[in-house]
Design a protein around this motif. Structure first.
Motif, PDB file in Angstrom:
ATOM      1  N   UNK A 183      39.548  15.382  50.255  1.00  0.00           N
ATOM      2  CA  UNK A 183      38.487  14.484  49.774  1.00  0.00           C
ATOM      3  C   UNK A 183      37.994  14.931  48.401  1.00  0.00           C
ATOM      4  N   UNK A 184      37.850  16.237  48.216  1.00  0.00           N
ATOM      5  CA  UNK A 184      37.432  16.755  46.910  1.00  0.00           C
ATOM      6  C   UNK A 184      38.508  16.529  45.864  1.00  0.00           C
ATOM      7  N   UNK A 185      39.765  16.747  46.240  1.00  0.00           N
ATOM      8  CA  UNK A 185      40.864  16.512  45.296  1.00  0.00           C
ATOM      9  C   UNK A 185      40.903  15.055  44.849  1.00  0.00           C
ATOM     10  N   UNK A 186      40.722  14.149  45.770  1.00  0.00           N
ATOM     11  CA  UNK A 186      40.737  12.722  45.440  1.00  0.00           C
ATOM     12  C   UNK A 186      39.593  12.385  44.474  1.00  0.00           C
ATOM     13  N   UNK A 187      38.399  12.868  44.779  1.00  0.00           N
ATOM     14  CA  UNK A 187      37.236  12.596  43.937  1.00  0.00           C
ATOM     15  C   UNK A 187      37.399  13.213  42.551  1.00  0.00           C
ATOM     16  N   UNK A 201      33.012  26.312  40.918  1.00  0.00           N
ATOM     17  CA  UNK A 201      32.501  25.188  41.714  1.00  0.00           C
ATOM     18  C   UNK A 201      33.626  24.280  42.197  1.00  0.00           C
ATOM     19  N   UNK A 202      34.600  23.998  41.316  1.00  0.00           N
ATOM     20  CA  UNK A 202      35.728  23.146  41.693  1.00  0.00           C
ATOM     21  C   UNK A 202      36.540  23.792  42.807  1.00  0.00           C
ATOM     22  N   UNK A 203      36.835  25.074  42.656  1.00  0.00           N
ATOM     23  CA  UNK A 203      37.609  25.784  43.684  1.00  0.00           C
ATOM     24  C   UNK A 203      36.863  25.786  45.012  1.00  0.00           C
ATOM     25  N   UNK A 204      35.571  26.074  44.981  1.00  0.00           N
ATOM     26  CA  UNK A 204      34.773  26.097  46.205  1.00  0.00           C
ATOM     27  C   UNK A 204      34.740  24.726  46.871  1.00  0.00           C
ATOM     28  N   UNK A 205      34.588  23.690  46.063  1.00  0.00           N
ATOM     29  CA  UNK A 205      34.541  22.334  46.613  1.00  0.00           C
ATOM     30  C   UNK A 205      35.863  21.972  47.294  1.00  0.00           C
TER      31      UNK A 205
END
Length: 88
Positions: free
Chosen positions: A49-53, A38-42
C-alpha cells in the motif's frame, strides 16, 4: 537529461574527483536522511500500500496493482544483455 560522470583513473585529479563524488555528506542533510528513513519505515509497516501511494506521489504513475511494480526476470535479463560487459 541526466548523465553519469566518468572518471579516468589515470588523470592527475582522479583522487580529488573521486573523493568529491563520494562525499555524500557534502550534498546530504538531515532532512534528506529523515525523508529516506520515513519512506523505508512506511514501506516496512504498510507494505505494498505504501509502495503504491509513493509511486503515485513521487513518480507520477498510478500502477493498476502492486504486481505492476514487479520487473520480470525476462525483462531484467534483456536489460542486462544491453549493458556492455565492462560496465556490467
Amino acid at each position: 537529461m541526466l548523465s553519469i560522470q566518468q572518471l579516468n583513473s589515470q588523470a592527475a585529479n582522479f583522487e580529488a574527483e573521486l573523493e568529491r563524488l563520494l562525499a555524500w555528506e557534502s550534498v546530504s542533510d538531515t532532512g534528506v536522511q529523515q525523508t529516506v528513513t520515513d519512506i523505508i519505515q512506511r514501506i516496512r509497516t504498510q507494505g505494498d500500500a505504501a509502495l503504491m501511494d509513493l509511486t503515485a506521489r513521487l513518480d507520477g504513475w498510478q500502477p493498476a496493482d502492486s504486481s505492476a511494480l514487479e520487473i520480470s526476470k525476462q525483462r531484467l535479463q534483456q536489460a542486462s544483455q544491453r549493458i556492455p560487459a565492462q560496465q556490467l
